[in-house]
Design an enzyme around this catalytic site. Sequence first.
Site, mmCIF file in Angstrom:
data_model
loop_
_atom_site.group_PDB
_atom_site.id
_atom_site.type_symbol
_atom_site.label_atom_id
_atom_site.label_comp_id
_atom_site.label_asym_id
_atom_site.label_seq_id
_atom_site.Cartn_x
_atom_site.Cartn_y
_atom_site.Cartn_z
ATOM 1 N N ASN A 180 61.598 -18.109 6.525
ATOM 2 C CA ASN A 180 61.688 -17.478 7.845
ATOM 3 C C ASN A 180 62.742 -16.369 7.857
ATOM 4 O OD1 ASN A 180 59.624 -18.750 9.140
ATOM 5 N ND2 ASN A 180 60.895 -19.908 10.575
ATOM 6 N N GLU B 204 52.680 -19.045 15.992
ATOM 7 C CA GLU B 204 52.064 -19.196 17.312
ATOM 8 C C GLU B 204 50.959 -18.165 17.440
ATOM 9 O OE1 GLU B 204 54.901 -19.258 20.507
ATOM 10 O OE2 GLU B 204 56.124 -20.761 19.495
ATOM 11 N N CYS C 66 61.491 -19.133 16.498
ATOM 12 C CA CYS C 66 61.758 -19.500 15.092
ATOM 13 C C CYS C 66 62.680 -18.537 14.349
ATOM 14 C CB CYS C 66 60.439 -19.624 14.349
ATOM 15 S SG CYS C 66 59.344 -20.794 15.153
HETATM 16 C C1 UGA Z 1 57.157 -17.780 12.522
HETATM 17 C C2 UGA Z 1 56.631 -17.746 11.072
HETATM 18 O O1 UGA Z 1 55.797 -16.614 10.876
HETATM 19 C C3 UGA Z 1 55.867 -19.013 10.750
HETATM 20 O O2 UGA Z 1 55.475 -19.011 9.380
HETATM 21 C C4 UGA Z 1 56.769 -20.220 11.030
HETATM 22 O O3 UGA Z 1 56.090 -21.434 10.811
HETATM 23 C C5 UGA Z 1 57.228 -20.179 12.472
HETATM 24 O O4 UGA Z 1 57.930 -18.965 12.700
HETATM 25 C C6 UGA Z 1 58.124 -21.364 12.686
HETATM 26 O O5 UGA Z 1 59.169 -21.461 12.031
HETATM 27 O O6 UGA Z 1 57.734 -22.297 13.413
HETATM 28 P P1 UGA Z 1 56.134 -17.245 14.957
HETATM 29 O O7 UGA Z 1 57.552 -17.167 15.393
HETATM 30 O O8 UGA Z 1 55.199 -18.094 15.717
HETATM 31 O O9 UGA Z 1 56.045 -17.763 13.406
HETATM 32 O O10 UGA Z 1 55.514 -15.796 14.980
HETATM 33 P P2 UGA Z 1 55.478 -14.536 13.971
HETATM 34 O O11 UGA Z 1 54.092 -14.063 13.903
HETATM 35 O O12 UGA Z 1 56.132 -14.846 12.696
HETATM 36 O O13 UGA Z 1 56.343 -13.457 14.761
HETATM 37 C C7 UGA Z 1 57.735 -13.594 14.967
HETATM 38 C C8 UGA Z 1 58.304 -12.344 15.584
HETATM 39 O O14 UGA Z 1 58.278 -11.270 14.638
HETATM 40 C C9 UGA Z 1 57.520 -11.824 16.792
HETATM 41 O O15 UGA Z 1 58.432 -11.341 17.752
HETATM 42 C C10 UGA Z 1 56.675 -10.706 16.229
HETATM 43 O O16 UGA Z 1 56.314 -9.745 17.189
HETATM 44 C C11 UGA Z 1 57.618 -10.140 15.192
HETATM 45 N N1 UGA Z 1 56.933 -9.420 14.105
HETATM 46 C C12 UGA Z 1 56.127 -10.070 13.237
HETATM 47 C C13 UGA Z 1 57.149 -8.055 13.956
HETATM 48 O O17 UGA Z 1 57.882 -7.419 14.744
HETATM 49 N N2 UGA Z 1 56.548 -7.403 12.923
HETATM 50 C C14 UGA Z 1 55.736 -8.028 12.037
HETATM 51 O O18 UGA Z 1 55.231 -7.360 11.109
HETATM 52 C C15 UGA Z 1 55.519 -9.383 12.193
#
Ligand code: UGA
Length: 447
Positions: free
Chosen positions: A210, A154, A262
Amino acid sequence: MNVTMIGTGYVGLVSGVCFAELGWNVTCVDKLTSKIEALQRGEVPIYEPGLAALIESNRNTERLHFTTDMQRAVRSANVVFIAVGTPPDATGKADLQYVYAAAEGIAHALEDFTVVVTKSTVPVGTNHEVARILKRTNPNARFAVVSNPEFLREGTAIEDFMNPDRIVVGVEDEEAGTIIEKLYRPLTNRGFPLLRTDINTAEMIKYAANSFLANKIAFINEVADLCEKVGANVELVAKGMGMDERIGTRFLRPGPGFGGSCFPKDAAALAQLADSVGMDLRIVKTVIDYNLDRRARMAERVIHACGGSVAGKTIAILGLTFKANTDDMRESPSLSIIPQLLKAGAAIRAYDPEGMDNARPLLDSSVTYHTSAAEALTGTDAATIVTEWAEFKQMNWAAKKDTMRAPILVDLRNMFVPADMAALGMDYYSIGRAPALAKAHKLAKTA
Ligand code: UGA
């Protein structure tokens, strides 16, 4: 080629619009009339950067259509995608009723050979069940099922679709494989790799990817806590780890714990899948537990920064959504931090650039919402950054801190260099790094 997308949530809408952008004729279907009517008027139900413009341009070229008439949309399609929700049930298991209902609906309309592709995130075995439903509902139908999981984040979903690290296609039918390869040719021609696997493997790749990313985040968060205890800087630790190509720098940003629709859901579903075959997925279960616990402990940091109590104090919460560039509140850390601060006697002034409408029904009615971060900060005893919106970085903190009762900032996203904030006169607390206090900074300067 005619592509029909069942479901206009994040995944369906973004994927449908992007397939149209790649040059295919796309019809997006949803059973919610109000949603389809809004899309037909050019209104976009979610906040996703670039999506509205792409919908408009592809509607103008008549490559993108919206309808509630699933039968008609399926009849004319070469490829039908199922992109409906798979919410977790009480045990964490993915609820597949919408996927199976879509399969039944599709089956009734199948005429010529059609490729039925599951894009929804579904546990291993689901695509084979979809095939059984299609066959049972319409024994004469000519079709093949394909698993094509999505890897869109997202906030950067369009960029992720157009520049994928890989496209995963689980297919066991030659004709369907050829059609799907043609569908993605505009991307594979530009060098993006397509990995062909069997169906069960494709389904597993999505959950494993994931869960692994969730694991990476949980790991760096735990290391961050240890850094605080022993006097190391987690940002440099992550950088130093990430420079090892076997580890990589991405998804090593410490924070308040992962949220969203996710990672929590998919990790739980993977653990549940393992349970169902008599296997205890210990690493994944630990990640889930650790992350829940972490989110629940974030309020303590604010209370600590405020000298051990927030009773009678006013706290600004900057950012409510689970990450920046989305209006999505699902499993957002703000949903545990705010209630705990309220319980501890604080008043909350909140601001989020996109998430406030979605947040309102989820939070206590005493929370007040503000039109800017600057307004939310006014008269507060401390501020907490929960979501890393770029505008918080660009704000003139030197000026804004003077509108606060106390210049305390708890930054759960490590947006700033601690010494810079102390130099501005803030008491700055972040994750996995020593706090930088304004008074200490002044003393250091005079010494
Ligand atoms: C995630 C995956 O990154 C996508 O590849 C996948 O398609 C999607 O889920 C899904 O299954 O539909 P999303 O949940 O949109 O995407 O967002 P992310 O950017 O992955 O972040 C997820 C969570 O992890 C957030 O709360 C974010 O703040 C946290 N995060 C992410 C961290 O705390 N540290 C990081 O280094 C990266």
